[in-house]
Design a protein around this motif. Structure first.
Motif, PDB file in Angstrom:
ATOM      1  N   VAL B  10      37.336  32.158  50.683  1.00  0.00           N
ATOM      2  CA  VAL B  10      36.915  33.478  50.195  1.00  0.00           C
ATOM      3  C   VAL B  10      35.697  33.331  49.287  1.00  0.00           C
ATOM      4  O   VAL B  10      35.343  32.225  48.880  1.00  0.00           O
ATOM      5  CB  VAL B  10      38.030  34.186  49.375  1.00  0.00           C
ATOM      6  CG1 VAL B  10      39.257  34.453  50.231  1.00  0.00           C
ATOM      7  CG2 VAL B  10      38.392  33.378  48.136  1.00  0.00           C
ATOM      8  N   VAL B  11      35.106  34.433  48.950  1.00  0.00           N
ATOM      9  CA  VAL B  11      34.007  34.427  47.997  1.00  0.00           C
ATOM     10  C   VAL B  11      34.529  33.871  46.668  1.00  0.00           C
ATOM     11  O   VAL B  11      35.660  34.144  46.274  1.00  0.00           O
ATOM     12  CB  VAL B  11      33.421  35.855  47.845  1.00  0.00           C
ATOM     13  CG1 VAL B  11      34.470  36.835  47.348  1.00  0.00           C
ATOM     14  CG2 VAL B  11      32.223  35.871  46.933  1.00  0.00           C
ATOM     15  N   ASP B  12      33.726  33.046  46.013  1.00  0.00           N
ATOM     16  CA  ASP B  12      34.148  32.424  44.754  1.00  0.00           C
ATOM     17  C   ASP B  12      34.457  33.504  43.711  1.00  0.00           C
ATOM     18  O   ASP B  12      33.788  34.531  43.653  1.00  0.00           O
ATOM     19  CB  ASP B  12      33.038  31.503  44.240  1.00  0.00           C
ATOM     20  CG  ASP B  12      33.494  30.711  43.027  1.00  0.00           C
ATOM     21  OD1 ASP B  12      34.127  29.656  43.217  1.00  0.00           O
ATOM     22  OD2 ASP B  12      33.228  31.161  41.891  1.00  0.00           O
ATOM     23  N   TYR B  13      35.473  33.226  42.895  1.00  0.00           N
ATOM     24  CA  TYR B  13      35.922  34.289  41.982  1.00  0.00           C
ATOM     25  C   TYR B  13      34.905  34.640  40.902  1.00  0.00           C
ATOM     26  O   TYR B  13      34.999  35.687  40.268  1.00  0.00           O
ATOM     27  CB  TYR B  13      37.283  33.932  41.359  1.00  0.00           C
ATOM     28  CG  TYR B  13      37.239  32.933  40.239  1.00  0.00           C
ATOM     29  CD1 TYR B  13      37.299  33.351  38.917  1.00  0.00           C
ATOM     30  CD2 TYR B  13      37.123  31.561  40.503  1.00  0.00           C
ATOM     31  CE1 TYR B  13      37.253  32.431  37.880  1.00  0.00           C
ATOM     32  CE2 TYR B  13      37.074  30.641  39.476  1.00  0.00           C
ATOM     33  CZ  TYR B  13      37.141  31.078  38.170  1.00  0.00           C
ATOM     34  OH  TYR B  13      37.077  30.170  37.153  1.00  0.00           O
ATOM     35  N   LYS B  32      28.469  31.867  46.916  1.00  0.00           N
ATOM     36  CA  LYS B  32      29.309  30.679  46.925  1.00  0.00           C
ATOM     37  C   LYS B  32      30.702  31.027  47.461  1.00  0.00           C
ATOM     38  O   LYS B  32      31.275  32.049  47.095  1.00  0.00           O
ATOM     39  CB  LYS B  32      29.426  30.157  45.490  1.00  0.00           C
ATOM     40  CG  LYS B  32      30.147  28.828  45.406  1.00  0.00           C
ATOM     41  CD  LYS B  32      30.307  28.365  43.951  1.00  0.00           C
ATOM     42  CE  LYS B  32      31.135  27.090  43.933  1.00  0.00           C
ATOM     43  NZ  LYS B  32      31.764  26.866  42.632  1.00  0.00           N
ATOM     44  N   MET B  33      31.212  30.168  48.342  1.00  0.00           N
ATOM     45  CA  MET B  33      32.550  30.370  48.896  1.00  0.00           C
ATOM     46  C   MET B  33      33.479  29.268  48.379  1.00  0.00           C
ATOM     47  O   MET B  33      33.067  28.139  48.173  1.00  0.00           O
ATOM     48  CB  MET B  33      32.508  30.336  50.424  1.00  0.00           C
ATOM     49  CG  MET B  33      31.573  31.364  51.049  1.00  0.00           C
ATOM     50  SD  MET B  33      32.043  33.081  50.746  1.00  0.00           S
ATOM     51  CE  MET B  33      33.347  33.279  51.970  1.00  0.00           C
ATOM     52  N   SER B  34      34.729  29.613  48.168  1.00  0.00           N
ATOM     53  CA  SER B  34      35.697  28.663  47.617  1.00  0.00           C
ATOM     54  C   SER B  34      37.067  28.868  48.248  1.00  0.00           C
ATOM     55  O   SER B  34      37.263  29.796  49.028  1.00  0.00           O
ATOM     56  CB  SER B  34      35.824  28.879  46.103  1.00  0.00           C
ATOM     57  OG  SER B  34      34.605  28.613  45.457  1.00  0.00           O
ATOM     58  N   GLU B  67      33.377  26.779  59.218  1.00  0.00           N
ATOM     59  CA  GLU B  67      33.032  26.781  57.787  1.00  0.00           C
ATOM     60  C   GLU B  67      34.253  26.516  56.893  1.00  0.00           C
ATOM     61  O   GLU B  67      34.125  25.954  55.819  1.00  0.00           O
ATOM     62  CB  GLU B  67      32.435  28.137  57.407  1.00  0.00           C
ATOM     63  CG  GLU B  67      31.035  28.344  57.948  1.00  0.00           C
ATOM     64  CD  GLU B  67      30.557  29.760  57.691  1.00  0.00           C
ATOM     65  OE1 GLU B  67      31.380  30.688  57.845  1.00  0.00           O
ATOM     66  OE2 GLU B  67      29.382  29.912  57.345  1.00  0.00           O
ATOM     67  N   CYS B  68      35.431  26.936  57.364  1.00  0.00           N
ATOM     68  CA  CYS B  68      36.614  26.780  56.501  1.00  0.00           C
ATOM     69  C   CYS B  68      37.047  25.316  56.403  1.00  0.00           C
ATOM     70  O   CYS B  68      37.902  24.981  55.580  1.00  0.00           O
ATOM     71  CB  CYS B  68      37.756  27.690  56.949  1.00  0.00           C
ATOM     72  SG  CYS B  68      38.710  27.085  58.341  1.00  0.00           S
ATOM     73  N   GLN B  69      36.422  24.441  57.223  1.00  0.00           N
ATOM     74  CA  GLN B  69      36.716  23.004  57.094  1.00  0.00           C
ATOM     75  C   GLN B  69      36.319  22.492  55.705  1.00  0.00           C
ATOM     76  O   GLN B  69      36.933  21.567  55.178  1.00  0.00           O
ATOM     77  CB  GLN B  69      35.974  22.213  58.173  1.00  0.00           C
ATOM     78  CG  GLN B  69      36.561  22.436  59.568  1.00  0.00           C
ATOM     79  CD  GLN B  69      35.848  21.616  60.632  1.00  0.00           C
ATOM     80  OE1 GLN B  69      35.031  20.745  60.333  1.00  0.00           O
ATOM     81  NE2 GLN B  69      36.156  21.897  61.891  1.00  0.00           N
ATOM     82  N   GLN B  70      35.284  23.123  55.137  1.00  0.00           N
ATOM     83  CA  GLN B  70      34.848  22.775  53.773  1.00  0.00           C
ATOM     84  C   GLN B  70      36.017  22.910  52.785  1.00  0.00           C
ATOM     85  O   GLN B  70      36.263  22.027  51.968  1.00  0.00           O
ATOM     86  CB  GLN B  70      33.793  23.801  53.364  1.00  0.00           C
ATOM     87  CG  GLN B  70      32.454  23.252  53.048  1.00  0.00           C
ATOM     88  CD  GLN B  70      31.545  24.424  52.653  1.00  0.00           C
ATOM     89  OE1 GLN B  70      31.613  25.522  53.208  1.00  0.00           O
ATOM     90  NE2 GLN B  70      30.709  24.175  51.683  1.00  0.00           N
ATOM     91  N   ILE B 120      41.578  37.064  47.157  1.00  0.00           N
ATOM     92  CA  ILE B 120      40.784  37.909  46.266  1.00  0.00           C
ATOM     93  C   ILE B 120      39.670  38.649  46.998  1.00  0.00           C
ATOM     94  O   ILE B 120      38.844  39.281  46.366  1.00  0.00           O
ATOM     95  CB  ILE B 120      40.215  37.108  45.073  1.00  0.00           C
ATOM     96  CG1 ILE B 120      39.317  35.974  45.559  1.00  0.00           C
ATOM     97  CG2 ILE B 120      41.345  36.574  44.197  1.00  0.00           C
ATOM     98  CD1 ILE B 120      38.449  35.397  44.442  1.00  0.00           C
ATOM     99  N   ASP B 121      39.637  38.563  48.327  1.00  0.00           N
ATOM    100  CA  ASP B 121      38.689  39.423  49.056  1.00  0.00           C
ATOM    101  C   ASP B 121      39.361  40.738  49.456  1.00  0.00           C
ATOM    102  O   ASP B 121      39.041  41.796  48.962  1.00  0.00           O
ATOM    103  CB  ASP B 121      38.076  38.686  50.253  1.00  0.00           C
ATOM    104  CG  ASP B 121      39.094  37.975  51.135  1.00  0.00           C
ATOM    105  OD1 ASP B 121      40.305  38.105  50.903  1.00  0.00           O
ATOM    106  OD2 ASP B 121      38.663  37.290  52.083  1.00  0.00           O
TER     107      ASP B 121
END
Lengths: 313, 248
Positions: B10-13, B32-34, B67-70, B120-121
């Protein structure tokens, strides 16, 4: 026409005011409004539910297994009931409703509309996402049951009517899965008004500095017959118990008057108070973001200002 | 016992999310995504259970494009043993996510599934509850304390009335609240090590589930803003102002 089932939230003897807020939302949807009371002995709660204006029927389902609100016990019953021609199943967006309604939705094979803020049509709603930083218009498909939670801070409680609705008794149909047992609940600060329904809320933040210092917040709250709230920082620091947390991940509230003492105003806190009538902020830091949303702001030391307020109110 | 942890990218908080001017969506270009913060707490809890010797393996799974592999690699660097990516380019609604989660649980047979109480998205707060209902297993939502013994979990839940404790038989689904734990920081050597940990990629089609994205979003709007009010000089001024407004 819609036929709406509201799942009552209660503690065994008292109907939670969140239920009457769901009735307001249901009235906006339009149609027949019925309330289901699942309880061990729900007579008192059913009578309170029947008083709410706009409710056409209350269904009281008593069973020993409803002594505590366990989602896995109530969900199959609500689903069985919902299949009697209901177009909508609603519950409050409280921890009770959030725990239960997604189970109901899943068993009916639909997604849930979470946190309805406003109603645009029988199947069209507004709800917040990204901690309230965006509001979306969302449409549920016609022909499928709408399962939704109602964002209680967005709705006034429906008033009591002149005559009571009929109370019908039903019986439980599903077996208790038996895999979940209630152990106990601790907390709940005795005589003070409930944070979620109080007209006045006094909140403290990290600037209070300790659990002992929070006493000045409690004293002012007692004087104003107010509920006590706190920022996440104050809860994380252990000054007050978790159930006092106001914000995106705590309670979202809409009191007539909200006092924020020593709260900087992180976005997640502001999400919890933006429906408040009048926001009053007291903070040492003139640049604190809380002042961006406060109706009345005062820059100063809360340890000096709170006793002065207490003396002059 | 295995523990299955479900995480979402999700987008970083810390990012202040804004709606695009044309109301078509929120603007996520270049942000930034986290790992969803509640899911990070879920990973941490699973690792602590394993470190106490109460579980043998922590499997972390996510649904999404490559991308979610990150985020899966980050979870591996935190200490998860292996990762599963259910590959899917479409954004899924909670019911579909829950159905996928049930499939994974049936394949992996974990004793415990832990996931965040909400992402949190979308802020839906549905997936854990839906998964438990469809899996026919107990749920313990909004957990702030979790203890395992004798095939049961005792879970303290953050509810409106305070702290509620329930006991559930395992396997069970637990959704995390903020105060369950504080996730660890990842150290550089762990990041290097995580690159060699197994990450399996399963195409969504292989799971043979029906996708139920039955809610449609018509438009996005920024929230109504509160206006900045007035400033008063002292407690006396505040009391006067409240009296003027009929609030005292």
């Amino acid at each position: 026409m819609s036929k709406i089932l509201i799942i009552a939230e209660h503690d065994g003897s008292q109907l939670n005011p969140a239920t009457a807020k769901c009735v307001s939302c249901a009235e906006k949807i339009g149609g027949d409004i019925e309330i289901a009371v699942f309880a061990e002995n729900g007579a008192a709660v059913a009578e309170q539910a029947a008083q709410i204006a706009g409710v056409s029927k209350v269904i009281q389902i008593d069973d020993a297994k409803f002594a505590h609100a366990l989602a896995c016990v109530i969900a199959p019953e609500a689903v069985a009931l919902a299949q009697n021609g209901y177009s909508h199943v609603l519950g409050p967006s409280s921890t009770f409703g959030k725990d239960l309604l997604p189970q109901v939705a899943a068993l009916l094979n639909v997604n849930q509309v979470s946190d309805i803020m406003s109603v645009q049509g029988s199947h069209a709603f507004q709800r917040p996402i990204y901690a309230g930083n965006a509001i979306i218009d969302v449409t549920a498909p016609e022909g499928l049951t709408v399962v939704a939670t109602v964002r209680t801070a967005s709705w006034a409680a429906a008033a009591n009517g002149d005559s009571a609705a009929a109370i019908e008794s039903g019986s439980a149909v599903a077996a208790d899965p038996g895999h979940t047992r209630y152990v106990g609940t601790e907390g709940a600060s005795g005589d003070r008004p409930d944070l979620q329904t109080a007209n006045v809320v006094i909140s403290g933040g990290r600037a209070l500095g300790s659990a002992e210092n929070f006493d000045i917040i409690y004293r002012l709250a007692d004087k104003l017959k107010a509920a006590v709230g706190a920022s996440r920082a104050a809860v994380d620091a252990g000054y007050v118990p978790n159930e006092l947390q106001v914000g995106q991940t705590g309670k979202i509230i809409a009191p007539e008057m909200y006092f924020a003492f020593g709260i900087s105003g992180a976005i997640q806190h502001l999400t919890g108070i933006k429906d408040a009538g009048t926001i009053i902020a007291v903070n040492k830091d003139a640049d604190a973001p809380i002042f961006e949303v406060a109706d009345i702001g005062l820059v100063g030391d809360l340890f000096q200002i709170i006793p002065e307020l207490e003396a002059s109110i | 016992m295995k523990i299955l942890v479900l995480i979402k990218r999700v987008v970083d908080y810390n990012v202040r999310v804004r709606v695009k001017p044309d109301g078509s969506n929120v603007d996520l270009d270049g942000v930034k995504m986290s790992i969803n913060p509640f899911d990070e707490i879920a990973i941490e809890e699973a690792l602590r259970i394993k470190e106490r010797g109460e579980a043998e393996e922590v499997i972390v799974a996510s649904i999404g494009s490559d991308e979610c592999q990150q985020q899966l690699r980050t979870a591996l660097a935190m200490g998860a043993d292996r990762a599963i990516q259910v590959s899917c380019d479409e954004a899924l609604q909670p019911l579909s996510v829950a159905k996928i989660a049930v499939k994974l649980a049936q394949q992996e047979e974990p004793g415990l599934v832990i996931l965040g109480k909400q992402a949190i998205d979308g802020d839906n707060n549905q997936t854990a509850q839906m998964m438990a209902a469809l899996w026919g297993r107990p749920q313990a939502t909004f957990a702030s304390k979790l203890a395992l013994a004798d095939g049961k979990a005792t879970v303290t839940r953050e509810v409106d009335a305070g702290l509620e404790t329930i006991e559930v038989d395992l396997p069970a689904v637990v959704s995390t609240d903020l105060r369950l734990n504080e996730p660890r920081f990842v150290k550089l050597p762990e990041i290097m090590k995580a690159k060699r940990k197994p990450l399996a990629k399963i195409p969504l089609a292989d799971l043979d589930i029906s996708i139920e994205n039955n809610l449609s979003v018509q438009s996005y709007a920024p929230p109504p803003q509160r206006e900045r009010g007035i400033m008063v000089d002292d407690a006396k001024g505040l009391v006067q102002e409240l009296k003027n407004r009929g609030l005292l």
